[in-house]
Design an enzyme around this catalytic site. Sequence first.
Site, mmCIF file in Angstrom:
data_model
loop_
_atom_site.group_PDB
_atom_site.id
_atom_site.type_symbol
_atom_site.label_atom_id
_atom_site.label_comp_id
_atom_site.label_asym_id
_atom_site.label_seq_id
_atom_site.Cartn_x
_atom_site.Cartn_y
_atom_site.Cartn_z
ATOM 1 N N GLY A 161 -13.564 -0.758 -6.446
ATOM 2 C CA GLY A 161 -14.601 -0.311 -6.924
ATOM 3 C C GLY A 161 -14.870 0.238 -5.559
ATOM 4 N N ASP A 212 -7.889 8.755 0.380
ATOM 5 C CA ASP A 212 -8.443 7.471 1.246
ATOM 6 C C ASP A 212 -8.171 7.427 2.984
ATOM 7 O OD1 ASP A 212 -9.559 6.350 -1.065
ATOM 8 O OD2 ASP A 212 -7.826 4.184 -0.257
ATOM 9 N N SER A 231 -3.812 -0.667 -6.980
ATOM 10 C CA SER A 231 -5.069 0.641 -7.227
ATOM 11 C C SER A 231 -3.851 1.678 -7.299
ATOM 12 C CB SER A 231 -5.774 1.101 -6.009
ATOM 13 O OG SER A 231 -6.148 1.879 -6.125
ATOM 14 N N ILE A 232 -4.575 2.747 -8.382
ATOM 15 C CA ILE A 232 -3.939 4.648 -7.875
ATOM 16 C C ILE A 232 -5.295 5.187 -7.777
ATOM 17 C CG2 ILE A 232 -2.264 4.114 -9.681
ATOM 18 C CD1 ILE A 232 -4.162 4.917 -11.393
ATOM 19 N N ASN A 233 -5.481 4.410 -7.015
ATOM 20 C CA ASN A 233 -7.273 5.014 -6.431
ATOM 21 C C ASN A 233 -8.424 5.268 -7.086
ATOM 22 O OD1 ASN A 233 -9.059 5.669 -4.362
ATOM 23 N ND2 ASN A 233 -8.447 7.650 -3.399
ATOM 24 N N ARG A 267 0.610 -0.834 -0.434
ATOM 25 C CA ARG A 267 0.147 0.361 0.362
ATOM 26 C C ARG A 267 0.532 1.050 0.213
ATOM 27 N NH1 ARG A 267 -5.782 1.666 -1.007
ATOM 28 N NH2 ARG A 267 -5.897 3.386 0.763
ATOM 29 N N SER A 302 -7.821 0.993 3.386
ATOM 30 C CA SER A 302 -8.532 1.074 2.065
ATOM 31 C C SER A 302 -9.712 -0.559 2.366
ATOM 32 C CB SER A 302 -6.942 -0.121 1.363
ATOM 33 O OG SER A 302 -7.028 -0.505 0.131
ATOM 34 N N SER A 303 -9.436 -0.234 1.727
ATOM 35 C CA SER A 303 -11.115 -1.651 1.327
ATOM 36 C C SER A 303 -10.821 -2.484 0.250
ATOM 37 C CB SER A 303 -12.612 -0.291 0.444
ATOM 38 O OG SER A 303 -13.261 0.716 1.305
ATOM 39 N N THR A 306 -8.266 -0.355 -7.143
ATOM 40 C CA THR A 306 -8.644 -0.865 -8.093
ATOM 41 C C THR A 306 -8.523 -2.293 -8.858
ATOM 42 O OG1 THR A 306 -8.807 -0.030 -6.750
ATOM 43 C CG2 THR A 306 -10.009 -1.265 -7.944
HETATM 44 O O1 DON Z 1 -8.015 1.308 -1.150
HETATM 45 C C1 DON Z 1 -9.264 1.218 -1.662
HETATM 46 O O2 DON Z 1 -9.983 1.603 -0.505
HETATM 47 C C2 DON Z 1 -9.499 2.660 -3.100
HETATM 48 N N1 DON Z 1 -8.677 2.913 -3.211
HETATM 49 C C3 DON Z 1 -10.109 1.389 -3.499
HETATM 50 C C4 DON Z 1 -10.318 2.419 -4.576
HETATM 51 C C5 DON Z 1 -11.130 1.731 -5.869
HETATM 52 O O3 DON Z 1 -11.117 0.368 -6.156
HETATM 53 C C6 DON Z 1 -11.644 2.210 -7.971
HETATM 54 N N2 DON Z 1 -11.851 1.308 -8.571
HETATM 55 N N3 DON Z 1 -12.699 1.296 -8.841
#
Ligand code: DON
Length: 562
Positions: A456, A407, A383-385, A93, A436-437, A365
């Site tokens: 997502g 985030d 991800s790059i968010n 991360r 993060s999710s 993502t």
């Molecule tokens: O870490 C996270 O929860 C977010 N940055 C994830 C972003 C994400 O899934 C975007 N996709 N649609």
Amino acid sequence: MKRLSLLFLLLLVTCSAWAAEAPGKAAVASAHPAATVAGLETLSAGGNAFDAAVAISAALAVAEPYASGLGGGGFFLLRQAGEPPTYRFIDARERAPLAARADLYRRGGKPDPRLSLDGPLAAAIPGLPAGLVHLASRYGRLPLADSLTPAIRLARDGVSVDRIYRERALGRLAALRDDAESARLFLDQGEVPEQWGLLRQPQLANTLERLARYGSSGFYGGETAEKLVSAVHAGGGIWTLRDLADYQVVERAPLRFALQDGRELISAPPPSAGGVALAQSLAILQQLPWRGAEPVQRSHYVIEALRRAYRDRGLLGDPDFVASPLKQLLNPAYLQGLAKGIDPQRATPSSVLPPAPAWREGQHTTHFVVLDRAGNAVAATLSINLPFGAAFTAPGTGVLLNNEMDDFAADPQGSNAYGLAGSPANTIAGGKRPLSSMSPSFIESAEQFAAFGTPGGSRIPSMVLLAMLDYLDGKPVANWPALSRYHHQYLPDVLQYEPGTFSPAQAQALQGRGYRLEKLERRYGDQQVLLWDKRAARVEPASDPRGIGAAALLPEQAPAAR
Ligand code: DON
């Protein structure tokens, strides 16, 4: 005779144990066909699932610049074949730059949301390059350079602009136009490029080559680091060379949670809130008759479980900075209490649900799955968010930076781009990882191994939960990522659903139970899953029909010619 039958029995047991231990076939499901091919190519060249994970991640970084990349980060959940298997979690991360402070995105005393979304101030220190080096050197069989070869080729030769690229670029058009280098690379004369146009990224190919040749110091030091830091500075960001040199991936104990019927959930621990939410939701649902229930009743149970799990998210943060009360959150008596509080007929308004218990006092993502023939496996969410991250590319590197800083709870009283409520555990601090999710997850039992995950944002845990319930229900693998989705995240107190999920009568019935419904305009998510049925010796990957991803199987190796 007796001895013979004993020997036969022993042979049978040994053979079936062996059969359970190695699938014989290999499988990949990823969000982009070129990345799936990169994974298959690496497996065919003698690489294991970890080498393939490097190849797939790097290829996704090139083919889906809007979703992940060297300028971003992610989580890798690993299964090392063995009896029993070993699970590992690689936290790659992004980290806040060391100079980051809690008020980084406040101007004149007020939060300014744009600052954590667009441009280099929104970017945290990337983790993916270090993650790839770590995976290759600790777990891979092939040299890093071999596993990066397909991505380097893709960056040089080009990938075609597809439907998803165009949708994402349109959504971020204004931000991309604002940055000359991003506009030059990802737009065509300031407009979204035509479908099937070729996207070539020669500078990114050079950056990947430096990573291949020098390992971590090929990205976090030398020419790449200098170009990154000077571009970030010129654009008003706060990165230093030390931020890059100090970046380390962290191996953390995966979150493990025993489920019914001898199954176990293996998922992402903090700094992801996803694994905890999945464990809590599954534990709550295990106490409720969701399985036999008609669709509205079943959705009711699932939504109420999600509401409670998302509420508790506020207690979680980077475990290197705040102690997360995992024991309490996963305590059976606590989870029983949460299940008991669910009215079987009526929605519990989030406003009347007591706040999450204050346990912290006093202390402190894109997605893919890959399985190799030996039974090693990786589920990774990278991800790059937001699409195209911070829409800022450091000139000369081809590296598009993330906006993962959003985030964090830039405003503990407010919410972020996903409407997630801020919390003190997730305030900004130098060197801290934003909550993060992302939830790469496995469910394993003696009979089966299943892998899940999707991008997502805040909807990741609810999407993964729905796929897991479908799996637990014995539904076909292709159905897990395809099923229609709905989502609840405690706040805002709204039940979101994809077009087609509920019939008008079902929607009305849910409204009657007290839910505020929001029918979304589009479907969401891009889930990649696989099942290895050890007893049936069957391996099946599946890719979300919403995306352009591809799932593929490598058959058993033909016996070597004599
Ligand atoms: O870490 C996270 O929860 C977010 N940055 C994830 C972003 C994400 O899934 C975007 N996709 N649609």
